[in-house]
Design an enzyme around this catalytic site. Structure first.
Site: not given
Length: 405
Positions: A88, A119, A203
């Site tokens: 993402h 992911d 992230s």
């Protein structure tokens, strides 16, 4: 990202692409086991891992203009510049750069592949060498209660922030979606759960053991409304992440892994009623297919169709029906060119008909796709087309990397 745990309890969440609950730039000060990590241990962990971290910035496209996209973190996994991060972080990007934290040197980057369902993505820093990979641990040995350190580009500041916590769950399943993105939810399984304060920008960053080994990749966080706003973070176990990363690096697609070196021109062509690209050789027949498609969708009532814009297209949904088309007997009818794409730069526009590409005759939209599917990003090919006023144009076009989906 909005998250729901496997237990189904409601959660208000943040991760990756939207603001979180606040960042810490030093050790945590709560009463969790992770807060008992000594400053000496924390310093040792940071010294071991931080040289292998990068700050990632991506560009997106909005109405034809580059705008700032996701800001995230990446972990160097090879001296030559391979970097592990979340999918993402790079989703829909049309331009990546990464800055090595230890040297402050910024590199252009390209994606090698990704697994959207897990992911996970791998990017390559162009021209990089002699980098320091992060020290990898064994996530299979992780236990509930283990102290951990989470590191990342918190809030997209461009600096690495550090927070502490503990492992609070193993093999967790979550449902995650980016609020307002329109993307379908992702169901992630096998996750490590932690009370370390993982937030936006973290992230792709490391979740590290007190021994200074990376045991997970920060992916999502949630402040559970039913739990007095306590931190709830999730990380992909590093063993799983690296297994998928090795498949990507080896160029082996399948089982959710997308490895796509195909070049991207950025031209939109006519489709058949079933949604596939048209195999009709006549541009007039292709135009008729598009008109019939708009009628079926109720967009062409009374013979009035949405006319293609005169300039480039900001997105695929902006394509319409060309008001005039080239007088070519066969080829691929162009509905428009995406802004800032090689096609737009070359001057391709709605109503043109592409007749040859990469030395081969183009007989239909489907044949154009088949030809260009064999052309890798970075290669220059010659494309010829006929304009609505009957002029033949020949242009050399360098294909770029298709944005990840």
């Amino acid at each position: 990202m909005a998250l729901t745990s496997s237990s189904g309890s409601p959660a208000s969440a943040s991760a990756g692409l939207r603001p979180g609950s606040g960042a810490s730039t030093g050790p945590g000060t709560g009463t969790t086991p992770g807060a008992d990590i000594s400053s000496a241990t924390l310093q040792r962990v940071e010294s071991a891992v931080q040289p292998g971290l990068v700050v990632i910035n991506s560009k997106l496209q909005d109405d034809g203009a580059d705008v700032s996209g996701a800001a995230g973190t990446g972990m160097i996994i090879s001296r030559s510049g391979l970097v592990l991060t979340n999918n993402h972080v790079i989703n829909a990007t049309n331009g990546l750069t990464a800055t090595v934290v230890a040297t402050h040197k910024t590199y252009p980057a390209r994606w090698l592949g990704y697994d959207k369902g897990s992911d996970i993505a791998v990017i390559k820093l162009e021209g990089a060498s002699g980098l320091t990979p992060v020290p990898l641990g064994n996530s299979s040995a992780v236990k509930v209660g283990d102290d951990v350190v989470a590191m990342g580009n918190a809030n997209g500041t461009g600096r690495i922030a550090t927070v502490t916590g503990a492992i609070t769950g193993l093999n967790e399943a979550i449902t995650a979606s980016d609020e307002g993105s329109g993307e379908s939810a992702e169901h992630l399984t096998g996750m490590l759960k932690t009370d370390a304060d993982i937030i936006q920008g973290d992230s792709g960053g490391p979740l590290v053991s007190t021994a200074g080994k990376v045991i997970g990749m920060d992916t999502a966080s949630s402040s559970d409304v039913m739990a007095s706003q306590e931190n709830v973070g999730f990380a992909i176990p590093i063993n799983k992440a690296m297994t998928i990363a090795r498949e990507i690096i080896a160029g082996r697609p399948g089982a959710g892994v997308r490895v796509d070196a195909t070049g991207f021109v950025g031209v939109l062509v006519a489709s058949a009623p079933d949604g596939r690209q048209s195999t009709q050789t006549s541009p007039r027949a292709q135009l008729q297919q598009m008109e019939e498609s708009e009628e079926q969708q109720g967009l062409g009532a009374g013979g009035s169709f949405y006319t293609s814009p005169s300039g480039c297209l900001s997105n695929t949904a902006a394509a319409g029906i060309p008001g005039h088309i080239a007088p070519a007997s066969s080829g691929a009818l162009v509905l428009g060119a995406l802004c800032q794409s090689p096609a737009a730069a070359a001057g391709l526009a709605a109503g043109d008909v592409i007749t040859t590409a990469a030395g081969r005759q183009v007989s239909s939209p489907a044949s154009l796709t088949s030809i260009l599917a064999k052309v890798p990003a970075g290669k220059t090919v010659t494309i010829a087309w006929v304009t609505p006023d009957g002029q033949t144009v020949t242009h050399k076009i360098t294909l770029v990397q298709i944005p990840p989906q």
